[in-house]
Design a protein around this motif. Structure first.
Motif, PDB file in Angstrom:
ATOM      1  N   GLY A   1     -39.554   4.758  83.904  1.00 13.62           N
ATOM      2  CA  GLY A   1     -40.216   6.054  83.785  1.00 13.62           C
ATOM      3  C   GLY A   1     -40.765   6.534  85.116  1.00 13.62           C
ATOM      4  N   TYR A   2     -41.385   5.621  85.858  1.00 18.32           N
ATOM      5  CA  TYR A   2     -41.900   5.976  87.178  1.00 18.32           C
ATOM      6  C   TYR A   2     -40.770   6.377  88.124  1.00 18.32           C
TER       7      TYR A   2
ATOM      8  N   GLY B   1     -45.330   0.115  89.058  1.00 24.57           N
ATOM      9  CA  GLY B   1     -44.410  -0.217  87.981  1.00 24.57           C
ATOM     10  C   GLY B   1     -43.495  -1.380  88.326  1.00 24.57           C
ATOM     11  N   LEU B   2     -43.075  -1.457  89.586  1.00 22.61           N
ATOM     12  CA  LEU B   2     -42.192  -2.547  90.017  1.00 22.61           C
ATOM     13  C   LEU B   2     -42.907  -3.888  89.912  1.00 22.61           C
ATOM     14  N   VAL B   3     -44.130  -3.948  90.397  1.00 20.09           N
ATOM     15  CA  VAL B   3     -44.904  -5.189  90.294  1.00 20.09           C
ATOM     16  C   VAL B   3     -45.086  -5.571  88.827  1.00 20.09           C
ATOM     17  N   ASN B   4     -45.403  -4.597  87.989  1.00 18.51           N
ATOM     18  CA  ASN B   4     -45.592  -4.847  86.560  1.00 18.51           C
ATOM     19  C   ASN B   4     -44.329  -5.453  85.937  1.00 18.51           C
ATOM     20  N   ALA B   5     -43.165  -4.925  86.315  1.00 20.09           N
ATOM     21  CA  ALA B   5     -41.903  -5.411  85.747  1.00 20.09           C
ATOM     22  C   ALA B   5     -41.551  -6.802  86.262  1.00 20.09           C
ATOM     23  N   VAL B   6     -41.710  -7.032  87.562  1.00 20.07           N
ATOM     24  CA  VAL B   6     -41.349  -8.330  88.150  1.00 20.07           C
ATOM     25  C   VAL B   6     -42.224  -9.432  87.571  1.00 20.07           C
ATOM     26  N   VAL B   7     -43.513  -9.177  87.488  1.00 19.17           N
ATOM     27  CA  VAL B   7     -44.414 -10.188  86.927  1.00 19.17           C
ATOM     28  C   VAL B   7     -44.114 -10.400  85.441  1.00 19.17           C
ATOM     29  N   GLY B   8     -43.713  -9.326  84.750  1.00 16.73           N
ATOM     30  CA  GLY B   8     -43.356  -9.466  83.342  1.00 16.73           C
ATOM     31  C   GLY B   8     -42.199 -10.422  83.127  1.00 16.73           C
ATOM     32  N   VAL B   9     -41.216 -10.402  84.045  1.00 11.22           N
ATOM     33  CA  VAL B   9     -40.096 -11.345  83.968  1.00 11.22           C
ATOM     34  C   VAL B   9     -40.600 -12.771  84.159  1.00 11.22           C
ATOM     35  N   GLY B  10     -41.479 -12.954  85.133  1.00 11.97           N
ATOM     36  CA  GLY B  10     -42.030 -14.284  85.371  1.00 11.97           C
ATOM     37  C   GLY B  10     -42.845 -14.800  84.206  1.00 11.97           C
ATOM     38  N   ALA B  11     -43.513 -13.884  83.494  1.00 13.74           N
ATOM     39  CA  ALA B  11     -44.367 -14.289  82.371  1.00 13.74           C
ATOM     40  C   ALA B  11     -43.562 -14.936  81.253  1.00 13.74           C
TER      41      ALA B  11
END
Length: 472
Positions: A166-167, A307-317
């Motif tokens: 979205g961003y 948004g990029l940081v949110n997505a990358v960390v989400g993968v790691g989670a």
């Protein structure tokens, strides 16, 4: 692995050891795609809000309503989702939600009045309320204990990816002010997911709760790829339904003190998640950055970085949640968020100027988003889908989802007003303190449920163990 159940508790359901079937994983991943739709709207409206406000001459208060009317819809959607999902099943609930998202996006894209945008976002909100209720619950019922945390976290990760998309779309369309293309974009993935819902299986727990045990057995054998495992799991579901198989909702809440405790814990988790301040940053990031002397275009692209940081960390989670456990990740997440918002509060409260202060504010927001993505984001949804007993699972998850959207509305509907009255510094400081409160909440009340079958969690809950001990 989970510890043995207390000797005072019947133990027909030991932890599952066999690997999940490929069919179950595919079904869970398809369901998790609902997270992409939920996140996509968040990212798009954050970027489109300024253009909508300009074209319709909307005040700050009106813009708050453009954002927050979605939460009213989501609140009502989550309230009705429990009844709809219990009666018609998870798959139909998810399919209905995708249709509502498509309809709402079309209304927003063709709006001639701001009232039409409000109506469209209300419909999207109803759909998102259904999705956030149905998807984690459905995934938890499709997968085994070992994969459950990773699969529910995938829903949260895809939500983060949706925000990033979205961003990005907002950044690309921002140059020409094409906000109608932004808000109409969800139509495409909504229709794709609607078609995919036709291929999903019914929830075996839902089938069993309606007395359709042979259908449940067939679905479980297909999902697990192991007949013995499927039959054992069905026996566990039969056992847990037990005397409460015809009882649900308010009746179970009145009759069973242990259910009141699990519902209260689910509500508390969702309220605390919203009080971290995450949706303030995700919805209003461009405005926060413009207030820090970013230009409109620079703020849009800096928001893409969020948004990029949110997505990358989400993968790691996804990997961390199955290795570290729920409690350590949640505590670490809240500490990181508290420190990051404390730094943002100092920068804003002292009105620090210059490039260093501006970059420090961006860094603080990025660290905050990373902290949320590693723990509080995925784990709250995971825990809320795990702690409710099978007979009241629809009602319990509906209550916690309702609390999430109610608090989300309260925060997003007042943020700009509070900042105007108190200043950004004190506002960020308040959210920092809320995160410290979340640490205490986790230490005192939140259980460790990693690798613990849902049936074992329910047995511990019924036995009256403290909430923090109903898991491992």
């Amino acid at each position: 692995m989970s510890q043995p159940v207390s000797s005072s508790i019947a133990t027909p359901c030991p932890p599952q050891a066999s690997p999940p079937g490929a069919t179950g994983v595919r079904a869970a991943l398809t369901t998790a795609m609902a997270g992409l739709l939920v996140g996509l709207d968040t990212g798009l409206i954050a970027e489109a809000l300024g253009f909508i406000g300009h074209d319709f001459h909307a005040s700050a208060r009106a813009q708050e309503w453009v954002v927050s009317v979605l939460m009213i819809g989501a609140l009502l959607g989550s309230l009705g989702a429990g009844v709809f999902s219990r009666r018609f099943g998870r798959r139909l609930a998810l399919g209905a939600a995708t249709l509502l998202i498509g309809a709402g996006a079309l209304l927003c894209a063709t709006a001639g009045l701001i009232g039409q945008i409000l109506l469209g976002r209300f419909l999207i909100g109803v759909a998102i309320g259904i999705c956030t209720f149905t998807a984690p619950l459905y995934i938890s019922e499709l997968t085994t204990g070992k994969m459950r945390g990773a699969m529910v976290s995938t829903f949260s990760m895809l939500q983060s990816c949706g925000i990033l998309l979205g961003y990005l779309a907002g950044g690309l369309f921002a140059g020409g002010g094409h906000w109608r293309l932004m808000v109409g974009l969800p139509v495409v993935p909504a229709m794709a997911l609607f078609a995919a819902c036709a291929l999903l299986p019914s929830s075996p727990s839902w089938l069993a709760a309606r007395g359709r045990f042979e259908e449940a057995r067939k679905v479980l054998r297909d999902l697990r790829g192991d007949e013995a495992e499927a039959d054992r799991e069905l026996d566990c579901i039969r056992h847990e339904l037990g005397a409460d198989k015809a009882v649900g909702g308010f009746a179970l809440l009145r009759a069973r003190p242990y259910f009141r405790r699990s519902v209260a814990l689910g509500i508390g988790l969702q309220v605390m998640q919203q009080l971290t301040g995450i949706n303030v940053v995700m919805y209003y990031a461009p405005k926060i950055l413009e207030g820090a002397h970013f230009g409109t275009t620079a703020a849009a692209w800096a928001t893409v970085l969020v948004g990029l940081v949110n997505a990358v960390v989400g993968v790691g989670a996804i990997f961390m949640v199955s290795r570290w456990g729920r409690r350590p990740l949640l505590v670490s997440s809240c500490i990181i968020m508290a420190c990051a918002l404390g730094c943002a509060a100092v920068i804003e409260g002292m009105h620090l100027q210059g490039l260093g202060a501006t970059l420090s504010l961006v860094a603080a927001l990025l660290v905050f988003v990373a902290g949320f993505g590693m723990g509080a984001g995925p784990l709250v949804w995971t825990l809320c889908s795990e702690i409710q007993p099978i007979a009241g699972r629809d009602f319990g998850v509906a209550c916690s989802t309702l609390a999430n959207w109610g608090m989300d509305w309260a925060v997003s509907n007042t943020f700009l007003t509070i900042v105007g009255a108190m200043g950004a510094g004190w506002t960020f400081a308040g959210f920092s303190l809320m995160n410290i409160g979340f640490v205490l909440f986790t230490v005192l009340l939140v259980p460790e449920t990693r690798d613990v079958p849902l049936e074992v969690i329910e047995q511990h809950l019924e036995a009256g163990l403290p909430l923090r001990r109903i898991g491992r």
